[in-house]
Design an enzyme around this catalytic site. Structure first.
Site, mmCIF file in Angstrom:
data_model
loop_
_atom_site.group_PDB
_atom_site.id
_atom_site.type_symbol
_atom_site.label_atom_id
_atom_site.label_comp_id
_atom_site.label_asym_id
_atom_site.label_seq_id
_atom_site.Cartn_x
_atom_site.Cartn_y
_atom_site.Cartn_z
ATOM 1 N N ASP A 67 50.827 8.685 -28.578
ATOM 2 C CA ASP A 67 50.005 9.054 -29.726
ATOM 3 C C ASP A 67 50.629 10.183 -30.545
ATOM 4 O O ASP A 67 51.629 10.786 -30.143
ATOM 5 C CB ASP A 67 48.580 9.429 -29.272
ATOM 6 N N ASP A 136 36.737 14.082 -21.426
ATOM 7 C CA ASP A 136 35.746 13.039 -21.713
ATOM 8 C C ASP A 136 36.194 11.665 -21.185
ATOM 9 O O ASP A 136 35.622 10.644 -21.544
ATOM 10 C CB ASP A 136 35.450 12.962 -23.223
ATOM 11 N N HIS A 138 39.085 10.161 -21.712
ATOM 12 C CA HIS A 138 39.967 9.352 -22.564
ATOM 13 C C HIS A 138 41.367 9.220 -21.975
ATOM 14 O O HIS A 138 41.823 10.087 -21.235
ATOM 15 C CB HIS A 138 40.018 9.885 -24.004
ATOM 16 N N GLU A 143 39.043 7.502 -27.381
ATOM 17 C CA GLU A 143 37.835 8.274 -27.114
ATOM 18 C C GLU A 143 36.711 7.350 -26.646
ATOM 19 O O GLU A 143 36.825 6.126 -26.769
ATOM 20 C CB GLU A 143 37.413 9.003 -28.393
HETATM 21 P P1 PGA Z 1 45.879 17.913 -21.143
HETATM 22 O O1 PGA Z 1 45.356 16.695 -22.059
HETATM 23 O O2 PGA Z 1 47.000 17.345 -20.335
HETATM 24 O O3 PGA Z 1 46.356 18.947 -22.117
HETATM 25 O O4 PGA Z 1 44.733 18.345 -20.304
HETATM 26 C C1 PGA Z 1 45.107 15.466 -21.450
HETATM 27 C C2 PGA Z 1 44.597 14.461 -22.474
HETATM 28 O O5 PGA Z 1 43.818 14.829 -23.359
HETATM 29 O O6 PGA Z 1 44.960 13.287 -22.356
#
Ligand code: PGA
Length: 260
Positions: A67, A136, A138, A143
């Site tokens: 992404d 959350d 994702h 999302e």
């Molecule tokens: P993080 O993000 O590794 O910074 O916790 C994970 C994500 O949002 O996929």
């Protein structure tokens, strides 16, 4: 689905990096699916070490990132282009022309998304995909309520993701609200999937992804439909799992596992 619980972040990062190295050693022209965020940093550090000290070779591999934020130029220090360059690409030998990170600044997002999907297919599909998980639930920027068969597309970020990521920006208002992301359907086509998580903040999301119902409310739960996914997590991220002892028992009893 395999749940591998390690004592801490360094151990889970080393174990995941080992799996990626095995793919590369078996198939030097493997296609790697890469992720950003703070969680995969330990894996990149370990892969860089293996490249320097053990001659792990990336010269024939191809990479696709999950992404990118919409609107950030590639030179912005919070863009995922910049992140990948600083934390991985500039330290290993992936050929520049084999690196793919979605464009957050294209003038035609639908055409770019179609091209990205087509490019993955032309390269033979992803051999191993690294994932983090949002609080959350994702994966990539899929999302809650993202279709579980979604493909690469534009997404509006959830409020909780914007809040989680605000720590990387000077002001919360600076966090982009749109992203271009591979879909859940795109991710599920990878041959192998590695999901990484550490810390208490991920315990709920991990429990729901591994033991909850498959639901677009927790897009990581779609990995239950994937035949070869490994969750590499630490004790804290494992703390809400109901079947934790069973997962530990499986790892202990695996053929070749050291005697406990
Ligand atoms: P993080 O993000 O590794 O910074 O916790 C994970 C994500 O949002 O996929």
């Amino acid at each position: 689905m395999e749940v591998i619980i390690k004592p801490g972040y360094d151990q889970l990062s080393a174990a995941a990096a080992q799996q990626i190295a095995e793919v590369l050693n078996r198939k030097p022209n493997a296609v790697l699916g890469l992720a950003t965020g703070s969680t995969p940093l330990g894996v990149y550090k370990e892969l860089v070490r293996m490249h320097r000290e053990e001659s792990l070779d990336f010269s024939r591999c191809t990479t696709f990132n999950l992404d990118e934020y919409v609107g950030l130029p590639v030179t912005h220090d919070q863009s995922y282009h910049y992140f990948m360059h600083e934390n991985f690409f500039k330290h290993v030998n992936v050929p520049e022309q084999n690196i793919h990170v979605p464009s957050g600044t294209t003038s035609n997002f639908p055409a770019f998304c179609d091209w990205y999907e087509q490019r993955i297919e032309e390269c033979g599909g992803i051999d191993v995909q690294i994932l983090g998980i949002g609080s959350d639930g994702h994966i990539a920027f899929n999302e809650p309520t993202s279709s579980l068969s979604s493909r690469t597309r534009l997404k509006t970020l959830a409020k909780v993701t914007i809040d989680d990521n605000a720590r990387f920006f000077d002001k919360a208002e600076d966090v982009p609200i749109y992203a271009i992301t591979m879909g859940v359907g795109t991710i599920l086509e990878a041959d192998e999937i590695i999901l990484l998580a550490n810390g208490k903040g991920k315990a709920d999301a991990i429990a729901q992804a591994v033991e909850g119902p498959v639901s677009s409310m927790i897009t990581a739960s779609a990995l239950q439909m994937h035949p070869y996914t490994k969750f590499y997590i630490d004790q804290d991220a494992a703390s809400n799992l109901k079947m934790r002892e069973y997962y530990e028992w499986i790892q202990m009893k695996k053929p070749g596992a050291p005697e406990a």
